[in-house]
Design a protein around this motif. Structure first.
Motif, PDB file in Angstrom:
ATOM      1  N   GLU A   1      12.189 -12.065  -2.754  1.00  0.00           N
ATOM      2  CA  GLU A   1      10.898 -11.867  -2.109  1.00  0.00           C
ATOM      3  C   GLU A   1      10.839 -12.660  -0.807  1.00  0.00           C
TER       4      GLU A   1
ATOM      5  N   GLY B   1       5.970 -10.600   1.544  1.00  0.00           N
ATOM      6  CA  GLY B   1       5.790  -9.830   0.317  1.00  0.00           C
ATOM      7  C   GLY B   1       6.795  -8.699   0.129  1.00  0.00           C
ATOM      8  N   SER B   2       7.600  -8.437   1.149  1.00  0.00           N
ATOM      9  CA  SER B   2       8.664  -7.441   0.980  1.00  0.00           C
ATOM     10  C   SER B   2       9.863  -8.114   0.303  1.00  0.00           C
TER      11      SER B   2
ATOM     12  N   GLU C   1       9.838  -2.589   0.656  1.00  0.00           N
ATOM     13  CA  GLU C   1       8.627  -3.086   1.313  1.00  0.00           C
ATOM     14  C   GLU C   1       7.591  -3.580   0.312  1.00  0.00           C
ATOM     15  N   THR C   2       7.579  -2.949  -0.858  1.00  0.00           N
ATOM     16  CA  THR C   2       6.543  -3.264  -1.839  1.00  0.00           C
ATOM     17  C   THR C   2       7.161  -3.371  -3.227  1.00  0.00           C
ATOM     18  N   GLU C   3       6.317  -3.789  -4.173  1.00  0.00           N
ATOM     19  CA  GLU C   3       6.784  -3.850  -5.550  1.00  0.00           C
ATOM     20  C   GLU C   3       7.096  -2.449  -6.064  1.00  0.00           C
ATOM     21  N   GLU C   4       6.313  -1.487  -5.568  1.00  0.00           N
ATOM     22  CA  GLU C   4       6.541  -0.101  -5.968  1.00  0.00           C
ATOM     23  C   GLU C   4       7.933   0.364  -5.520  1.00  0.00           C
ATOM     24  N   GLU C   5       8.278   0.037  -4.269  1.00  0.00           N
ATOM     25  CA  GLU C   5       9.609   0.416  -3.779  1.00  0.00           C
ATOM     26  C   GLU C   5      10.712  -0.296  -4.554  1.00  0.00           C
TER      27      GLU C   5
END
Ligand SMILES: [Mn+2]
Length: 319
Positions: free
Chosen positions: A256, A260-261, A294-298
């Motif tokens: 991390e 946040g990415s 970029e995100t937790e989803e990614e």
């Protein structure tokens, strides 16, 4: 291109060598090894560009270089596939550019380019090039050169264990071994680990997950980095920690970042993973690549796609 490199170097008084940002052993080894090779054999001063990397200071220190120097120089870029990763971006001001690399080409940023993915490392390319030069000029490769290039080869081959190691790699190493340098001291510098890093590694090994498809996942949070006072760059050592666990096929480390990415490090024992990296702003070698989530989803998408790749591979390992 080997001959072109000789001629191009001969044509310039001012030479600067760049390599990729967040350098590894091969980046600095090839950069500083080539610089020294040119310096001792031509008497020209060669400058090393890029940010100082404290953990690799035992190899070489960087120079501070003026804008004017860049504008007059031949800039050689070692070990870097894409322009965004070239450390120092003033390479764009160079009079002429020469790229030397063993990564699959991402950007064709230099008209003069020697790119060959059959080499284990850029450092190995430099040794190979030296042999070509030595066949026509009385150039020498001295002990310090040998130390630098050896470190680069050992780094990128994972101590000769990665499949990029070939007979030619050992031929290069034979030449370097004929020189004299303190190999024990070099290894202890290369593989030293701080106590906080070791403790962090212990924590991550406890939370590491391994799926039925053989996908390993490590997630390293900002909170952990701060708690152990480890930099993102230093954390790269952790990627190797799970390589030998039974049943692992491919694995991914998410680190991390402050925004946040996540920095994504992908490794594989068979299935090709650099295409996956390419889908997430990254790239690299078939079995070792990097990307960004970029995100937790990614982050979840990277894992899901890696699961698919490994499931397909286990069904049919020849693909
Ligand atoms: Mn390399």
């Amino acid at each position: 291109m080997k001959q072109k490199l000789i001629d191009t170097i001969a044509a310039y008084e001012h030479i600067i060598i760049c390599r990729h940002e967040r350098p590894d052993l091969d980046a600095i080894g090839s950069q500083a090894g080539l610089a020294r090779l040119i310096e001792i054999n031509t008497g020209k001063k060669v400058h090393l560009a890029g940010e100082e990397e404290p953990s690799l200071n035992f190899l070489a220190k960087m120079d501070s270089i003026t804008d004017e120097a860049f504008a007059n120089a031949l800039v050689i870029v070692c070990d870097t596939a894409n322009t965004g990763r070239i450390d120092d971006q003033r390479y764009q001001d160079a009079r002429e550019l020469f790229k030397i690399d063993h990564h699959p080409a991402v950007d064709d940023y230099a008209e003069l380019a020697w790119v060959d993915t059959s080499f284990s490392s850029t450092s190995e390319m430099i040794v190979y090039w030296y042999e070509h030069v030595a066949a026509q000029k009385d150039w020498i490769l001295d002990d310090e050169c040998a130390r630098l290039l050896y470190a680069g080869i050992v780094g990128d081959t994972g101590r000769f264990m990665h499949p990029n190691t070939t007979a030619r790699t050992f031929a290069a190493v034979q030449l370097l071994y004929e020189r004299t340098f303190d190999i024990r001291r070099l290894y202890s510098e290369m593989y030293k680990k701080s106590l906080p890093l070791l403790r962090l590694e212990g924590e991550l090994l406890s939370s590491f997950t391994l799926s039925e498809n053989g996908v390993g996942v490590i997630v390293l949070s900002q909170k952990q980095l701060r708690q152990y006072e480890i930099s993102v760059n230093e954390s790269s050592a952790i990627v190797h920690a799970v390589a030998n666990v039974e049943g692992i096929v491919a694995w991914v480390t998410f680190v991390e970042l402050e925004d946040g990415s996540y920095r994504v490090r992908l490794r594989s024992k068979g299935p090709v993973i650099n295409e996956l990296a390419g889908r997430f702003q990254g790239g690299g070698h078939p079995l070792a690549a990097g990307a960004t989530a970029e995100t937790e989803e990614e982050r979840g998408q990277v894992v899901a796609q890696l699961e698919e790749i490994c499931a397909a591979y286990q069904d049919n390992p020849s693909h």
